[in-house]
Enzyme design. Structure first.
Site, PDB file in Angstrom:
ATOM      1  N   ASP A   1       0.804  -1.228   0.000  1.00 19.54           N
ATOM      2  CA  ASP A   1       0.000   0.000   0.000  1.00 19.54           C
ATOM      3  C   ASP A   1       0.839   1.281   0.000  1.00 19.54           C
ATOM      4  OD1 ASP A   1      -2.960   1.060   1.949  1.00 19.54           O
ATOM      5  OD2 ASP A   1      -2.401   1.297  -0.157  1.00 19.54           O
TER       6      ASP A   1
ATOM      7  N   LYS B   1      -7.997  -1.593   3.464  1.00 22.52           N
ATOM      8  CA  LYS B   1      -7.358  -0.278   3.572  1.00 22.52           C
ATOM      9  C   LYS B   1      -7.305   0.174   5.031  1.00 22.52           C
ATOM     10  CE  LYS B   1      -6.421   1.973   0.364  1.00 22.52           C
ATOM     11  NZ  LYS B   1      -5.152   2.248  -0.379  1.00 22.52           N
TER      12      LYS B   1
ATOM     13  N   LYS C   1      -8.525  13.930  -3.320  1.00 22.06           N
ATOM     14  CA  LYS C   1      -9.011  13.428  -2.030  1.00 22.06           C
ATOM     15  C   LYS C   1      -8.906  14.512  -0.969  1.00 22.06           C
ATOM     16  CE  LYS C   1      -6.312  11.053   0.505  1.00 22.06           C
ATOM     17  NZ  LYS C   1      -5.266  10.059   0.196  1.00 22.06           N
TER      18      LYS C   1
ATOM     19  N   LYS D   1       2.619   2.019   3.328  1.00 25.82           N
ATOM     20  CA  LYS D   1       1.922   2.222   4.603  1.00 25.82           C
ATOM     21  C   LYS D   1       2.175   1.085   5.591  1.00 25.82           C
ATOM     22  CE  LYS D   1      -2.384   4.452   2.971  1.00 25.82           C
ATOM     23  NZ  LYS D   1      -2.334   4.176   1.542  1.00 25.82           N
TER      24      LYS D   1
HETATM   25  N1  NAD Z   1      -2.733   7.960  -3.547  1.00 26.54           N
HETATM   26  C1  NAD Z   1      -3.200   6.888  -4.196  1.00 26.54           C
HETATM   27  O1  NAD Z   1      -3.705   6.960  -5.305  1.00 26.54           O
HETATM   28  C2  NAD Z   1      -3.054   5.559  -3.522  1.00 26.54           C
HETATM   29  C3  NAD Z   1      -2.362   5.429  -2.313  1.00 26.54           C
HETATM   30  C4  NAD Z   1      -2.212   4.174  -1.766  1.00 26.54           C
HETATM   31  C5  NAD Z   1      -2.734   3.058  -2.404  1.00 26.54           C
HETATM   32  N2  NAD Z   1      -3.430   3.226  -3.568  1.00 26.54           N
HETATM   33  C6  NAD Z   1      -3.960   2.032  -4.198  1.00 26.54           C
HETATM   34  O2  NAD Z   1      -3.522   1.954  -5.548  1.00 26.54           O
HETATM   35  C7  NAD Z   1      -4.506   1.249  -6.301  1.00 26.54           C
HETATM   36  C8  NAD Z   1      -4.812   2.036  -7.568  1.00 26.54           C
HETATM   37  O3  NAD Z   1      -5.308   3.291  -7.234  1.00 26.54           O
HETATM   38  P1  NAD Z   1      -5.983   4.138  -8.429  1.00 26.54           P
HETATM   39  O4  NAD Z   1      -6.401   5.447  -7.861  1.00 26.54           O
HETATM   40  O5  NAD Z   1      -5.115   4.092  -9.628  1.00 26.54           O
HETATM   41  O6  NAD Z   1      -7.286   3.250  -8.688  1.00 26.54           O
HETATM   42  P2  NAD Z   1      -8.095   3.060 -10.059  1.00 26.54           P
HETATM   43  O7  NAD Z   1      -9.363   2.386  -9.684  1.00 26.54           O
HETATM   44  O8  NAD Z   1      -8.138   4.311 -10.831  1.00 26.54           O
HETATM   45  O9  NAD Z   1      -7.177   2.051 -10.893  1.00 26.54           O
HETATM   46  C9  NAD Z   1      -7.185   0.688 -10.645  1.00 26.54           C
HETATM   47  C10 NAD Z   1      -7.218   0.003 -12.001  1.00 26.54           C
HETATM   48  O10 NAD Z   1      -7.073  -1.400 -11.786  1.00 26.54           O
HETATM   49  C11 NAD Z   1      -7.923  -2.057 -12.709  1.00 26.54           C
HETATM   50  N3  NAD Z   1      -8.070  -3.405 -12.196  1.00 26.54           N
HETATM   51  C12 NAD Z   1      -8.867  -3.854 -11.206  1.00 26.54           C
HETATM   52  N4  NAD Z   1      -8.665  -5.187 -11.040  1.00 26.54           N
HETATM   53  C13 NAD Z   1      -7.690  -5.545 -11.926  1.00 26.54           C
HETATM   54  C14 NAD Z   1      -7.028  -6.771 -12.225  1.00 26.54           C
HETATM   55  N5  NAD Z   1      -7.334  -7.906 -11.582  1.00 26.54           N
HETATM   56  N6  NAD Z   1      -6.065  -6.769 -13.175  1.00 26.54           N
HETATM   57  C15 NAD Z   1      -5.746  -5.631 -13.834  1.00 26.54           C
HETATM   58  N7  NAD Z   1      -6.354  -4.437 -13.601  1.00 26.54           N
HETATM   59  C16 NAD Z   1      -7.315  -4.419 -12.659  1.00 26.54           C
HETATM   60  C17 NAD Z   1      -9.153  -1.198 -12.792  1.00 26.54           C
HETATM   61  O11 NAD Z   1      -9.866  -1.429 -13.993  1.00 26.54           O
HETATM   62  C18 NAD Z   1      -8.539   0.201 -12.753  1.00 26.54           C
HETATM   63  O12 NAD Z   1      -8.279   0.670 -14.050  1.00 26.54           O
HETATM   64  C19 NAD Z   1      -5.706   1.060  -5.389  1.00 26.54           C
HETATM   65  O13 NAD Z   1      -5.668  -0.224  -4.808  1.00 26.54           O
HETATM   66  C20 NAD Z   1      -5.471   2.082  -4.279  1.00 26.54           C
HETATM   67  O14 NAD Z   1      -6.052   1.734  -3.044  1.00 26.54           O
HETATM   68  C21 NAD Z   1      -3.597   4.427  -4.151  1.00 26.54           C
HETATM   69  O1  LIP Z   2      -2.177   7.155   1.475  1.00 26.76           O
HETATM   70  P1  LIP Z   2      -3.309   7.723   2.292  1.00 26.76           P
HETATM   71  O2  LIP Z   2      -3.719   9.090   1.803  1.00 26.76           O
HETATM   72  O3  LIP Z   2      -3.081   7.660   3.765  1.00 26.76           O
HETATM   73  O4  LIP Z   2      -4.561   6.698   2.071  1.00 26.76           O
HETATM   74  C1  LIP Z   2      -5.395   6.832   0.979  1.00 26.76           C
HETATM   75  C2  LIP Z   2      -6.756   6.364   1.378  1.00 26.76           C
HETATM   76  O5  LIP Z   2      -7.165   6.985   2.548  1.00 26.76           O
HETATM   77  C3  LIP Z   2      -7.704   6.747   0.269  1.00 26.76           C
HETATM   78  O6  LIP Z   2      -8.873   6.044   0.448  1.00 26.76           O
HETATM   79  C4  LIP Z   2      -7.171   6.538  -1.105  1.00 26.76           C
HETATM   80  O7  LIP Z   2      -6.883   7.815  -1.478  1.00 26.76           O
HETATM   81  C5  LIP Z   2      -5.872   5.891  -1.303  1.00 26.76           C
HETATM   82  O8  LIP Z   2      -6.089   4.539  -1.563  1.00 26.76           O
HETATM   83  C6  LIP Z   2      -4.869   6.027  -0.165  1.00 26.76           C
HETATM   84  O9  LIP Z   2      -4.507   4.758   0.310  1.00 26.76           O
END
Ligand code: NAD
Ligand code: LIP
Length: 530
Positions: A321, A370, A412, A483
């Site tokens: 994460d 999460k 966010k 994280k």
């Molecule tokens: N700041 C952040 O954006 C942040 C921080 C920590 C963790 N994350 C994690 O990163 C991940 C992506 O975040 P995001 O904002 O890009 O989300 P998003 O939903 O925009 O992108 C995720 C993509 O994964 C695809 N997907 C889902 N299942 C799949 C699979 N089995 N194989 C291939 N593709 C698949 C979806 O179609 C989508 O396009 C999430 O799990 C989120 O919790 C994001």
């Molecule tokens: O990284 P962070 O901002 O503590 O946590 C975030 C979550 O609170 C939120 O739901 C989403 O924005 C991302 O998945 C990210 O994980």
């Protein structure tokens, strides 16, 4: 005595070229360069500690290490699972924008591509005092690293939108930039992926139009392995990193006979067991193809069997994460409070977001994944001070709330309240509003995870007892960017942000034959010749 100047070594150049600093020249009796290999001696001084009911016994000891670093960065490929997501499309668009040094119009004037928020590209490391000023060097100027501009990037998505469509959908980049990137991005279409509905929110079903057919998880495994092999051969790559930035999955059960050993996980895939997740299959496929696997989401992909498999195959795994916004701030702020002798009693972390990640997290089982990763970040800091938190006492009340509000999109809104006990029965309340542009904060970390993983494939170490070998397969050195760091069994999890950064910086300088930074800086108040 030997000296070497990295900036012109073997074609390794910091990127983007940091004109802010002159090249670093190391003159060190600790290090020698032979061809492409830098070998450095490092005396690791640490305390051997014995803790009993009668007290703590400390015995300082010296451990002699030798580090070998291959100074030539490998041609590296980065395969993103979730390529069409907000993070995935932002990563690809940002590399193209940086490669072309694009400038685009914003309401506040022209903006040029950069890598702000990337530790490897935009931070510096303190080396000491030159008699007139404190001296810092770029993080990526200490040892040669891959440039994010040189990463070969591709990946998979269960949705077939090309990356231009994905960028528009993500609402992350400014329209002018999106249009400049359109010709290149619309050519990129994610490879079909594995979709098992039970693992991500049911609201993601409408997105799943780019799915590998069939029910056999073994066949899915072989397909992903074939994709990785083809990518590596097509681009003549020396290093491949598979990184999960797809949706958050629910936790999988850890069960004897299912995923406790390498043999079990392989057998469970062959038997298409229900509890095997898509991310489990991506991790196993990566490991079997000699690729490294990083989990940017909170689910417990790296089950014991996958860790054992990675160890058997000598590849790195890391997670969980991305630590990108609200939690990243918490990992520094709680360290500050506890180090100040103030006692956090209540931490409430609320946020709402409107992207697809938020939509997926709006279902209970995905939110729970999460909530777990966001809640554990203070544990090491609380455990560090038994004056504030006596043995057996509970740490601060810690509450995580995430709501899906489509209007805000990827922007966010995090709102935190920290209440701490202070002197003589007082309380201090910190109320923080933190707008986290999620993908603009996460994408730089994806570069760092890939760049550091590649670097660590080029470093081996020897001790007085053992010959040269690589780091443990569980790459806990990546914890600064995550994280809920996955660590080698029996080792502690550290989340305090500055300690994590310091560990990385000290390792790099040790490998370069440079004396580790020493906050003590005796030279300021003793007669030590500077
Ligand atoms: N700041 C952040 O954006 C942040 C921080 C920590 C963790 N994350 C994690 O990163 C991940 C992506 O975040 P995001 O904002 O890009 O989300 P998003 O939903 O925009 O992108 C995720 C993509 O994964 C695809 N997907 C889902 N299942 C799949 C699979 N089995 N194989 C291939 N593709 C698949 C979806 O179609 C989508 O396009 C999430 O799990 C989120 O919790 C994001
Ligand atoms: O990284 P962070 O901002 O503590 O946590 C975030 C979550 O609170 C939120 O739901 C989403 O924005 C991302 O998945 C990210 O994980």
């Amino acid at each position: 005595m030997s000296f070497f100047n990295f900036s012109n070594l073997l074609g390794a150049t910091p990127s983007p070229p940091t004109t802010a600093y002159p090249p670093l020249k190391v003159v060190s009796p600790l290090a020698t360069v032979t061809g492409q290999t830098l070998e450095a001696a490092f005396e690791y001084r640490r305390n051997t500690i014995t803790t009993t009911a009668n007290g703590i016994t400390v015995e300082p000891k010296r451990h002699q290490y030798r580090f070998k670093t291959n100074l030539k960065p490998k041609k590296t490929g980065l395969l993103l699972v979730g390529l069409g997501g907000n993070n995935g499309s932002t990563v690809v668009g940002a590399t193209l924008a940086n490669k072309e040094a694009l400038t685009w119009q914003t309401r506040t004037g022209p903006q040029t591509a950069n890598y702000l928020g990337s530790v490897t590209q935009s931070t510096t490391v303190h080396l000491g005092w030159d008699g007139k000023q404190q001296v810092y060097v770029p993080f990526n100027g200490i040892l040669p690293m891959v440039s994010p501009n040189d990463l070969v990037i591709d990946g998979w998505d269960i949705n077939n939108a090309n990356l231009y469509e994905a960028m528009v959908r993500a609402r992350v980049f400014q329209p002018d930039l999106i249009q400049q990137l359109k010709p290149a991005m619309e050519q990129i279409v994610p490879k079909p992926s594995i979709y098992y509905p039970d693992f991500i929110a049911s609201n993601q079903g409408a997105r799943a139009n780019n799915v590998i057919p069939g029910e056999s998880k073994q066949e899915h495994l072989e397909r992903i392995r074939s994709d990785i092999r083809e990518f590596k051969q097509k681009h003549d790559l020396e290093c491949v990193i598979v990184l999960w930035t797809a949706n958050t999955e629910r936790y999988t059960d850890i069960q004897a006979g299912l995923n406790g050993t390498a043999e079990e996980i392989l057998a469970s895939i062959a038997a298409s067991k229900d509890e095997i997740s898509p991310s489990n299959i991506f991790a196993v496929a990566s490991i079997l193809e000699g690729a490294h696997y990083i989990n940017g989401s909170p689910q417990n992909t790296l089950v014991p069997g996958i860790v054992e498999l990675a160890t058997q195959h000598g590849v790195f795994v890391g997670g969980d994460d991305f630590k990108s916004g609200q939690t990243k701030l918490k990992s520094a702020l709680v360290d500050f409070l506890v180090t100040s002798g103030l006692k956090p009693e209540s931490i409430v972390s609320y946020n709402h977001l409107g992207n697809n990640d938020g939509k997926n997290l709006s279902e209970a089982r995905q939110f729970r994944s999460k909530e777990i990763s966001k809640s554990s970040v203070v544990d090491d800091m609380v455990a560090s001070n038994k004056i504030l938190y006596p043995e057996g006492s509970h740490g601060p009340d810690h509450c995580i709330v995430i709501k899906y509000v489509p209007f805000v999109g990827d922007s966010k809104r995090a709102m935190d309240e920290y209440i701490s006990s202070i002197f003589m029965g007082g309380h201090q309340t910190l109320a923080i509003h933190n707008t986290c542009e999620d993908s603009l904060l996460a994408a730089p970390l994806i570069f760092d995870l890939a760049i550091l993983t590649e670097l660590f494939t080029r470093i081996t170490y020897a001790t007085e007892e053992n010959g040269f070998t690589g780091f443990h397969s569980v790459l806990s050195l990546l914890s600064l960017l995550l994280k809920a760091p996955v660590v080698p069994e029996g080792t502690p999890v550290g989340n305090a942000f500055m300690r994590q950064f310091g560990a990385l910086a000290k390792l790099l300088t040790a490998c370069a034959g440079i004396a580790s930074d020493n906050e003590l800086q005796l030279e300021f108040f003793t007669k030590l010749n500077a």
